[in-house]
Design an enzyme around this catalytic site. Structure first.
Site, PDB file in Angstrom:
ATOM      1  N   ASP A  34       0.840  -1.199   0.000  1.00  0.00           N
ATOM      2  CA  ASP A  34       0.000   0.000   0.000  1.00  0.00           C
ATOM      3  C   ASP A  34       0.874   1.248   0.000  1.00  0.00           C
ATOM      4  OD1 ASP A  34      -1.993  -1.782   0.191  1.00  0.00           O
ATOM      5  OD2 ASP A  34      -2.794  -1.103   2.124  1.00  0.00           O
ATOM      6  N   GLU A  36       3.914   1.620  -1.239  1.00  0.00           N
ATOM      7  CA  GLU A  36       4.477   1.879  -2.567  1.00  0.00           C
ATOM      8  C   GLU A  36       3.417   2.478  -3.495  1.00  0.00           C
ATOM      9  OE1 GLU A  36       7.768  -1.509  -3.406  1.00  0.00           O
ATOM     10  OE2 GLU A  36       5.856  -2.217  -2.607  1.00  0.00           O
ATOM     11  N   PHE A  37       2.189   1.935  -3.374  1.00  0.00           N
ATOM     12  CA  PHE A  37       1.097   2.452  -4.192  1.00  0.00           C
ATOM     13  C   PHE A  37       0.877   3.942  -3.885  1.00  0.00           C
ATOM     14  CE2 PHE A  37      -3.303   3.445  -5.150  1.00  0.00           C
ATOM     15  CZ  PHE A  37      -3.515   2.798  -6.360  1.00  0.00           C
ATOM     16  N   ASP A  38       0.835   4.262  -2.601  1.00  0.00           N
ATOM     17  CA  ASP A  38       0.607   5.648  -2.203  1.00  0.00           C
ATOM     18  C   ASP A  38       1.719   6.563  -2.704  1.00  0.00           C
ATOM     19  OD1 ASP A  38      -1.677   4.873  -0.980  1.00  0.00           O
ATOM     20  OD2 ASP A  38      -0.829   4.776   1.039  1.00  0.00           O
ATOM     21  N   SER A  83     -35.709  -4.637 -17.856  1.00  0.00           N
ATOM     22  CA  SER A  83     -35.552  -5.449 -16.656  1.00  0.00           C
ATOM     23  C   SER A  83     -35.902  -6.889 -17.002  1.00  0.00           C
ATOM     24  CB  SER A  83     -36.407  -4.909 -15.532  1.00  0.00           C
ATOM     25  OG  SER A  83     -37.747  -5.025 -15.909  1.00  0.00           O
ATOM     26  N   GLU A 114     -26.091 -17.082 -13.268  1.00  0.00           N
ATOM     27  CA  GLU A 114     -25.313 -16.052 -12.569  1.00  0.00           C
ATOM     28  C   GLU A 114     -26.042 -15.636 -11.311  1.00  0.00           C
ATOM     29  OE1 GLU A 114     -25.307 -12.730 -15.257  1.00  0.00           O
ATOM     30  OE2 GLU A 114     -24.602 -13.995 -16.909  1.00  0.00           O
ATOM     31  N   LYS A 116     -27.874 -12.969  -8.995  1.00  0.00           N
ATOM     32  CA  LYS A 116     -28.583 -11.710  -9.173  1.00  0.00           C
ATOM     33  C   LYS A 116     -28.120 -10.794  -8.048  1.00  0.00           C
ATOM     34  CE  LYS A 116     -33.225  -9.838  -9.931  1.00  0.00           C
ATOM     35  NZ  LYS A 116     -32.921  -8.565  -9.337  1.00  0.00           N
ATOM     36  N   ASP A 118     -27.818  -7.596  -5.727  1.00  0.00           N
ATOM     37  CA  ASP A 118     -28.859  -6.710  -5.229  1.00  0.00           C
ATOM     38  C   ASP A 118     -28.300  -5.313  -4.973  1.00  0.00           C
ATOM     39  OD1 ASP A 118     -31.288  -5.860  -4.356  1.00  0.00           O
ATOM     40  OD2 ASP A 118     -31.192  -6.859  -2.412  1.00  0.00           O
ATOM     41  N   ARG A 137     -29.954   3.423 -14.391  1.00  0.00           N
ATOM     42  CA  ARG A 137     -31.039   2.892 -15.192  1.00  0.00           C
ATOM     43  C   ARG A 137     -32.141   3.921 -15.426  1.00  0.00           C
ATOM     44  NH1 ARG A 137     -34.985  -1.229 -16.407  1.00  0.00           N
ATOM     45  NH2 ARG A 137     -36.627  -0.474 -15.084  1.00  0.00           N
ATOM     46  N   GLU A 175     -23.948  -4.104 -11.920  1.00  0.00           N
ATOM     47  CA  GLU A 175     -24.614  -3.684 -10.697  1.00  0.00           C
ATOM     48  C   GLU A 175     -23.614  -3.005  -9.769  1.00  0.00           C
ATOM     49  OE1 GLU A 175     -27.707  -4.588 -11.118  1.00  0.00           O
ATOM     50  OE2 GLU A 175     -28.696  -4.542  -9.156  1.00  0.00           O
ATOM     51  N   TYR A 227     -22.235  -7.631 -15.877  1.00  0.00           N
ATOM     52  CA  TYR A 227     -22.872  -8.864 -16.329  1.00  0.00           C
ATOM     53  C   TYR A 227     -23.472  -8.811 -17.737  1.00  0.00           C
ATOM     54  CZ  TYR A 227     -26.655  -6.261 -14.009  1.00  0.00           C
ATOM     55  OH  TYR A 227     -27.512  -5.295 -13.585  1.00  0.00           O
ATOM     56  N   LYS A 314     -35.944 -15.468  -7.920  1.00  0.00           N
ATOM     57  CA  LYS A 314     -35.623 -14.732  -6.691  1.00  0.00           C
ATOM     58  C   LYS A 314     -35.716 -15.637  -5.470  1.00  0.00           C
ATOM     59  CE  LYS A 314     -37.041 -10.360  -6.679  1.00  0.00           C
ATOM     60  NZ  LYS A 314     -36.552  -9.028  -6.343  1.00  0.00           N
ATOM     61  N   CYS A 409     -44.817   9.917  27.094  1.00  0.00           N
ATOM     62  CA  CYS A 409     -43.436   9.487  26.886  1.00  0.00           C
ATOM     63  C   CYS A 409     -43.038   8.490  27.975  1.00  0.00           C
ATOM     64  CB  CYS A 409     -42.506  10.696  26.914  1.00  0.00           C
ATOM     65  SG  CYS A 409     -40.768  10.233  26.835  1.00  0.00           S
ATOM     66  N   CYS A 412     -40.261  10.305  30.268  1.00  0.00           N
ATOM     67  CA  CYS A 412     -40.452  11.506  31.083  1.00  0.00           C
ATOM     68  C   CYS A 412     -41.926  11.815  31.355  1.00  0.00           C
ATOM     69  CB  CYS A 412     -39.771  12.704  30.427  1.00  0.00           C
ATOM     70  SG  CYS A 412     -40.587  13.238  28.927  1.00  0.00           S
ATOM     71  N   CYS A 427     -42.063  12.891  21.538  1.00  0.00           N
ATOM     72  CA  CYS A 427     -42.106  13.477  22.877  1.00  0.00           C
ATOM     73  C   CYS A 427     -41.631  14.914  22.713  1.00  0.00           C
ATOM     74  CB  CYS A 427     -41.176  12.723  23.820  1.00  0.00           C
ATOM     75  SG  CYS A 427     -40.880  13.657  25.334  1.00  0.00           S
ATOM     76  N   CYS A 433     -36.241  15.626  28.554  1.00  0.00           N
ATOM     77  CA  CYS A 433     -36.467  14.183  28.415  1.00  0.00           C
ATOM     78  C   CYS A 433     -35.094  13.483  28.309  1.00  0.00           C
ATOM     79  CB  CYS A 433     -37.314  13.926  27.178  1.00  0.00           C
ATOM     80  SG  CYS A 433     -37.592  12.187  26.849  1.00  0.00           S
TER      81      CYS A 433
HETATM   82  S1  IVH Z   1     -29.086  -9.016 -16.874  1.00  0.00           S
HETATM   83  C1  IVH Z   1     -31.668  -7.701 -20.382  1.00  0.00           C
HETATM   84  N1  IVH Z   1     -27.724 -10.106 -14.891  1.00  0.00           N
HETATM   85  O1  IVH Z   1     -31.621  -7.346 -11.982  1.00  0.00           O
HETATM   86  C2  IVH Z   1     -30.944  -8.258 -19.211  1.00  0.00           C
HETATM   87  N2  IVH Z   1     -29.282  -8.397 -14.353  1.00  0.00           N
HETATM   88  O2  IVH Z   1     -34.704  -6.990 -13.422  1.00  0.00           O
HETATM   89  C3  IVH Z   1     -30.481  -7.227 -18.303  1.00  0.00           C
HETATM   90  N3  IVH Z   1     -29.335  -7.794 -11.969  1.00  0.00           N
HETATM   91  O3  IVH Z   1     -32.146  -4.410 -13.751  1.00  0.00           O
HETATM   92  C4  IVH Z   1     -30.136  -7.624 -16.939  1.00  0.00           C
HETATM   93  N4  IVH Z   1     -27.785  -9.212 -11.313  1.00  0.00           N
HETATM   94  O4  IVH Z   1     -30.222  -4.471 -12.116  1.00  0.00           O
HETATM   95  C5  IVH Z   1     -28.664  -9.193 -15.235  1.00  0.00           C
HETATM   96  N5  IVH Z   1     -26.406 -11.121 -13.261  1.00  0.00           N
HETATM   97  C6  IVH Z   1     -27.330 -10.219 -13.605  1.00  0.00           C
HETATM   98  C7  IVH Z   1     -27.944  -9.388 -12.648  1.00  0.00           C
HETATM   99  C8  IVH Z   1     -28.934  -8.478 -13.073  1.00  0.00           C
HETATM  100  C9  IVH Z   1     -28.622  -8.260 -10.937  1.00  0.00           C
HETATM  101  C10 IVH Z   1     -30.372  -6.753 -11.855  1.00  0.00           C
HETATM  102  C11 IVH Z   1     -30.317  -5.666 -12.857  1.00  0.00           C
HETATM  103  C12 IVH Z   1     -31.636  -5.685 -13.582  1.00  0.00           C
HETATM  104  C13 IVH Z   1     -32.480  -6.501 -12.663  1.00  0.00           C
HETATM  105  C14 IVH Z   1     -33.419  -7.405 -13.440  1.00  0.00           C
END
Ligand code: IVH
Length: 672
Positions: A34, A36-38, A83, A114, A116, A118, A137, A175, A227, A314, A409, A412, A427, A433
């Site tokens: 770190d 050296e990086f700095d 989506s 893959e 998903k 969040d 988005r 994401e 992704y 999901k 409360c 108090c 309150c 209080c």
């Molecule tokens: S592909 C047309 N891959 O999930 C395909 N989405 O409603 C586009 N998300 O808006 C999405 N992990 O924000 C894809 N491995 C993944 C994902 C992913 C999370 C989210 C993304 C998208 C929502 C799907």
């Protein structure tokens, strides 16, 4: 070093830093320390500062973000951001799989499985191997330009060297996430500072990415998993292979990605990750399944809302039922009352849960909650578990009384109030209080306020109990004999505490103002107000109209400031704090750096500059009391124009008769 020497050294440093950055943040395999990086970073920063003509928005030095507020502009997506269709059932996964089989008329196909992630989705544009734009988005058609904030995410490459072989023009989507450890750290800090906690990493990531201050974003340590690759020159015809290539160019790709040949492979993947996902560094809420061949994706096509070639499975949020035993009511720093359910312990997502929030009175009414009810508790992405349902059939003759919201409360005894339009009860006894008094002192000493870190909530509680302190000003009256014990060991900590309190007298005015804990006056508003009014007396006597004139101060803050200063108890505390030597005005330095030479002026910046970067010009405008605005209108005072000012802007400026000021003229102007 001559000019060429400097330029080539800068180029070498940039390249090295980009590479080390990739090794550290994407591969997790740093090859230098770190330190050296700095050192390399420092060298580059110094060179760039001495040679502003070498400025590059994609330099590794640009990742620290800027402390200036900026507005987001709306950008139209090159291709709409769709989506995915969602399902919670394995049965529906099978139905989707069969529709794909049918659609492809018996051709063999593979499915890429893959995680998903969040967080919030982002589209990154690369042209000529450089990140040129990052767009949220939004509504799928248009999103916010968050490029400056995105640049602070260390795992997102700013530059892709030509030897990677990436296309000249492409878009990559993914994401933005806040990893669990950053999220927990952030919430610990917010708790200490008495700021509201983020419910889950997604909200934290989204709040952070939409912050108008990219320096804040840089501190918060976001990450990004990519992704989806799009463009006219996509390297291969397999989604999986494209992503692996993108990984080699420098992007962070989900390492859990796997190809499935059968429906059973898909189920195995789902079952495995439903359990294992809790060990991942980031939050996930399901699995995404995508037909791997891009040709097959094309032939399957889209419905109106989402592609037919992909689906999201999901995970169910974990739920358990248990018995509600009692409800207690907590009082926060602001006096807000939170009802809390106390239940028989249950195991939920790896932790033992005994308490859940009941939010407010309406929430309790909605479920017609009774003591002894069998309740369903859920712990999804949220850190605080919540009650999501009540089993009415489970009620029997043993059912206890209905849960009633308190009217006084619990701390108090003051009758509670509910302000119009708000769900919470308060309150109103802010003068005496106990949890409100303690909370205000805790806020006062917190890191972003007076930063008296030798004191913590427990010590505050103890001093409060012993009657040593009741308000922040009392801290400065603490005597050694009140807090040191008989033994020498304790004297040491007493010294540390007294020293911490003494040191806080040097904390600059904007932070002192924040420390006062005026409702709705957070760090940013405190800074704004301090800079505008310069000292506490000017602020204390400002009318609501004058407050509203300040850029960034709205009705809610203005009213709250007025209410605070109208309270004699607050004025009394303020006078005592002043007598102990706290900073209630901007320092000489802060004053000379800031003038009002540009006060009231709206200034548009356009073009490329030689002496300072755009961000530096923005900073200069703000320091001198002006306002940097994005687009030209009749209200624009003048345009600060560099080389290559856009022709459309020029035309508009001429049409409206707006003055154009060049770099040197501007610098003269602010010199006065
Ligand atoms: S592909 C047309 N891959 O999930 C395909 N989405 O409603 C586009 N998300 O808006 C999405 N992990 O924000 C894809 N491995 C993944 C994902 C992913 C999370 C989210 C993304 C998208 C929502 C799907």
């Amino acid at each position: 070093m001559n000019k060429e020497g400097v330029e080539s050294r800068i180029q070498i440093l940039r390249k090295q830093l980009h590479e080390h950055n990739y090794r550290y943040y994407v591969l997790n395999e740093p090859s230098i320390s770190d330190l050296e990086f700095d050192q390399l970073m420092r060298e580059l920063q110094d060179l760039e500062k001495a040679h502003p003509e070498c400025f590059d928005p994609n330099s590794p030095t640009q990742r620290v973000g800027s402390d200036l507020n900026h507005e987001f502009t709306q950008v139209t997506h090159r291709r709409p951001m769709l989506s995915l269709a969602n399902t919670y059932s394995e049965e529906e996964v099978r139905e989707w799989y069969e529709r794909v089989e049918e659609g492809l008329q018996g051709q063999p196909f593979e499915v890429c499985c893959e995680m998903k992630y969040d967080g919030l989705s982002i589209s990154l544009w690369y042209e000529g191997g450089r990140l040129t734009k990052a767009v949220t988005r939004g509504d799928g058609v248009q999103g916010d330009d968050v490029t400056e904030n995105i640049k602070t995410i260390r795992s997102i490459p700013l530059v892709l060297p030509p030897e990677t072989g990436c296309p000249d023009d492409f878009e990559i989507r993914g994401e933005v996430l806040m990893p669990w450890d950053s999220f927990e750290k952030l919430n610990r800090e917010r708790e200490a500072a008495e700021e509201p906690l983020f419910a889950n990493p997604r909200n934290a990531a989204s709040g952070t990415l939409k912050s108008k201050n990219s320096a804040v974003v840089a501190q918060r340590r976001l990450d990004a998993y990519l992704y989806y690759l799009l463009g006219d020159e996509i390297p291969t015809t397999s989604h999986y292979d494209n992503m692996q290539l993108a990984g080699r160019w420098g992007f962070k790709i989900g390492p859990q990605m796997k190809l499935a040949k059968t429906l059973q492979d898909i189920y195995d993947y789902i079952h495995y990750w439903d359990k294992e996902r809790k060990n991942l560094p980031v939050a996930t809420d399901g699995i995404v399944l995508k037909v791997n061949s891009i040709a097959q994706q094309r032939s399957l096509g889209m419905t109106a809302k989402s592609p037919r070639w992909a689906i999201a499975y999901k995970f169910m949020a974990e739920k358990q039922t248990t018995i509600l035993r009692s409800v207690t009511f907590q009082v926060g720093r602001t006096g807000a009352i939170t009802p809390v359910a106390n239940m028989d312990a249950v195991q939920l997502s790896g932790t033992i849960v005994r308490r859940a929030t009941l939010n407010n009175e309406d929430f309790i009414r909605k479920f017609d909650l009774h003591i002894g009810d069998r309740v369903m508790v859920e712990k999804g992405g949220e850190i605080i578990p919540k009650i999501v349902d009540v089993d009415l059939d489970a009620r029997d003759e043993n059912l206890g009384p209905r849960v009633e919201f308190i009217t006084k409360c619990p701390e108090c005894g003051t009758p509670l109030v509910r302000y119009e339009g708000e769900a919470a009860h308060y309150c109103p006894n802010d003068a005496s209080c106990p949890p409100q008094l303690k909370g205000r002192i805790e806020h006062f000493i917190s890191r972003k306020a007076m930063n008296i870190d030798s004191l913590g909530p427990e010590t505050i509680a103890e001093y409060f109990r012993r009657g040593i302190i009741r308000d922040p000003a009392d801290l400065y009256e603490i005597r050694r004999d009140q807090i040191s014990g008989a033994r020498g060991q304790k004297d040491k900590s007493a010294s540390r505490i007294l020293m911490g309190i003494e040191d806080s007298k040097n904390v600059p005015f904007p932070r002192v103002l924040y420390a006062l804990g005026i409702r709705f006056v957070g760090e940013t508003a405190a800074k704004t107000l301090a800079r505008y009014f310069k000292n506490i007396d000017a602020l204390a006597t400002a009318s609501e109209e004058q407050l509203l004139e300040v850029n960034g101060i709205g009705q809610v803050i203005a009213q709250s400031v007025r209410t605070w200063f109208a309270n004699p108890q607050n004025i009394w505390m303020l006078e005592r704090l002043r007598s102990y030597g706290l900073q209630f005005e901007l320092s000489e330095e802060e004053l000379t750096e800031h003038t009002d030479r540009l006060a009231g002026q709206s200034i548009v910046i356009s073009g490329v500059f030689a002496h300072h970067s755009r961000d530096e010009y923005k900073a200069l405008i703000e320091k001198h009391g002006g306002k940097n605005v994005g687009s030209i209108s009749a209200k624009t005072s003048f345009i600060l124009a560099g080389e290559n000012m856009g022709p459309a802007k020029l035309e508009k400026a001429q049409k409206l008769g707006i003055r154009i000021v060049n770099e040197n003229e501007f610098l003269e102007l602010i010199k006065g």
